[in-house]
Write an enzyme that holds these catalytic residues in place. Sequence first.
Site, PDB file in Angstrom:
ATOM      1  N   TYR A  37      -3.187  10.773   2.155  1.00 15.11           N
ATOM      2  CA  TYR A  37      -3.651   9.204   3.067  1.00 15.11           C
ATOM      3  C   TYR A  37      -4.509   8.037   2.395  1.00 15.11           C
ATOM      4  O   TYR A  37      -4.184   7.149   2.052  1.00 15.11           O
ATOM      5  CB  TYR A  37      -3.977   8.941   4.302  1.00 15.11           C
ATOM      6  CG  TYR A  37      -3.603   7.857   5.161  1.00 15.11           C
ATOM      7  CD1 TYR A  37      -2.551   7.244   5.591  1.00 15.11           C
ATOM      8  CD2 TYR A  37      -5.394   7.238   5.642  1.00 15.11           C
ATOM      9  CE1 TYR A  37      -3.460   5.661   6.338  1.00 15.11           C
ATOM     10  CE2 TYR A  37      -5.402   5.517   5.827  1.00 15.11           C
ATOM     11  CZ  TYR A  37      -4.397   5.124   6.467  1.00 15.11           C
ATOM     12  OH  TYR A  37      -4.453   4.373   6.997  1.00 15.11           O
ATOM     13  N   LYS A  82      -3.814   4.612  -0.111  1.00 15.39           N
ATOM     14  CA  LYS A  82      -4.287   3.731   0.110  1.00 15.39           C
ATOM     15  C   LYS A  82      -5.145   3.133  -1.387  1.00 15.39           C
ATOM     16  O   LYS A  82      -5.407   1.614  -1.612  1.00 15.39           O
ATOM     17  CB  LYS A  82      -5.288   3.357   1.422  1.00 15.39           C
ATOM     18  CG  LYS A  82      -4.731   3.805   2.699  1.00 15.39           C
ATOM     19  CD  LYS A  82      -3.671   2.141   2.709  1.00 15.39           C
ATOM     20  CE  LYS A  82      -2.967   1.986   4.479  1.00 15.39           C
ATOM     21  NZ  LYS A  82      -2.141   1.233   4.978  1.00 15.39           N
TER      22      LYS A  82
END
Length: 306
Positions: free
Chosen positions: A182, A186
């Site tokens: 993640y 990002k």
Amino acid sequence: MSSEPNYRSRHSARAQNRVALVTGAGRGIGREHALLLAALGTSVVVNDLGGSNEGTGSDVGPAQEVANEIVAAGGKAVANTDNIATWEGAKALVDQAISEFGGLDIVVNNAGILRDGFVASMDESQWDSVIAVHLKGHFAVLRHAAGYWKDQSKAGKSVNAAVINTASASGTFMPNAGQANYGAAKAGIAALTEVAALELERYGVRVNAIAPIARTRLTLATPGMGAMFAEEVPEGEFDAFSPANIAPIVAYLADEKCPLTGKVLAVQGGAVSLLQGWTSVETVEVDGPWLLDELPNQFDKWAEQA
């Protein structure tokens, strides 16, 4: 049109009269983006696959419910359940906005999933699925929208378009153990935003990103953080973790007169911070080539720096 009512009366921004697509708009932060944009006069394509936190399954319900809510309040919206992690799904989403409402002015990339795991035990599917939905999904939608705007510009038509991507504290200023996939996605989105802003300016397109902190089904499911987001707020008090706090920032970035591009804004409650990427903290130099024996004297001190 919102869990915090009277969006139209609370925000005095001029009506957009534009066309937007919002991914992951069936719930949470994305839903609030769609509701506010619609309340400001924007026609909205509400995209949501309707899957689980982990990205499995699909359900037309969430996207259709938000679209219905907008229409019932007098706005314009249609639902879309294409999978933006696929090239074909992203193109179909962009094509639907253009065919349904006659053009496309605003892209809000918001869709995301979580499949947390520590580096030493994360499996390939956990890595691939999160990178696909977040990073590839952002790029695929951006790519097809950018192609449309490029063609419009080349044809001599005036383009004033905006892209708002969704980065995260996890990938920028607050790394979180258990989120290598993640966080990497990002961080990639933040970099993608800066590059796309440089490339698309010539076509009349601004590209910015937000790094929101709010109560969503993903943050509630994040180990070590869920309890904080789940705390009840007494009635009448400001809810700093409400996803509705994020939507006005997106509406501002989407506005035709917004001057910002290539920026990443951290948003939480009533606070907004302008983020800056990798910066040089300290430089050490030698007159000639580096010798291995010299490096501890020069570099070991950095171990103590935050």
